[in-house]
Scaffold this active site. Structure first.
Site, short mmCIF file in Angstrom:
data_model
loop_
_atom_site.label_atom_id
_atom_site.label_comp_id
_atom_site.label_asym_id
_atom_site.label_seq_id
_atom_site.Cartn_x
_atom_site.Cartn_y
_atom_site.Cartn_z
CG ASP A 139 -0.33 -3.76 3.59
OD1 ASP A 139 -0.21 -4.41 2.56
OD2 ASP A 139 0.55 -3.77 4.61
CG ASP A 172 0.25 -8.56 1.09
OD1 ASP A 172 1.32 -8.64 0.60
OD2 ASP A 172 0.02 -7.74 1.88
#
Length: 213
Positions: A139, A172
């Protein structure tokens, strides 16, 4: 065939962008706060971190929890892929098809991390039974809206120092945007079919039968 290539190509594009960004972050940024790069002041940053489990860092409490999660993602990806093929064949609303393609691309993007990154990037947790299927998701997009200590009485997250907004990646974001568009425009994607109005001949037939009684 071109229609399938177009929509599955969107999913492939999401995967390629997602993986390219993750590789750049992994090889060009330092992990954690030392490598943090401010983009817009203090509220939007690039911040290299890894997510070992599900959304918001939650995990399945078992030695094989990650394997279960990765296997579930693999089955879900196959289901979404088949559904995308089906709605293309059924000529559903094109924007709806694009949304499902974005969701598929995002799902595969994170699945690649889970299956391979434990080996490719050697980022599996130290106690993982195997590096395969135990990779951690990379991430990097960090919206630092608020950070602070959450009181003990708050369920699940209570007692931790945490951030209001999670750190996420391209995959995401693709899933989130796809789902959000479907929820907002579901009325257009799934219009209610009104009952067909009676044909003129049927009305005349009913009228004549009533008059003859």
């Amino acid at each position: 065939m071109n229609k399938y290539i177009k929509y599955f190509g969107i999913a492939l594009l999401v995967i390629l962008i997602d993986q390219a960004v993750k590789m750049l972050v992994h090889f060009e940024m330092d992990f954690g706060s030392p490598g943090q790069i401010p983009i817009f002041g203090d509220w939007f940053k690039l911040h290299y971190t890894t997510n070992p489990g599900m959304a918001f860092g939650m995990e399945i409490g078992s030695e094989y929890g990650k394997l279960i999660l990765t296997s579930f993602r693999l089955v879900a990806m196959a289901g979404i892929g088949y559904y995308l093929y089906h709605i293309i064949k059924q000529k559903s609303h094109p924007v709806f098809i694009v949304c499902i393609a974005m969701i598929l691309g995002g799902a595969i993007g994170n699945l690649v991390d889970s299956i391979f990154y434990g080996v490719w990037l050697n980022n599996a947790p130290y106690n993982a039974p195997s590096p395969w299927f135990h990779g951690q998701v990379v991430d990097m997009f960090y919206f630092d809206i608020w950070e602070g200590y959450i009181p003990e009485w708050v369920p699940i997250w209570g007692g931790d120092y945490t951030a209001l907004w999670p750190i996420f990646n391209v995959a995401d974001a693709s899933i989130f945007v796809g789902v959000a568009i479907i929820l907002i425009f579901q009325g257009r994607f799934f219009p209610e079919h009104k009952e067909e109005e009676p044909k003129k001949e049927e009305i005349e037939e009913v009228k004549s039968s009533v008059e003859s009684e």
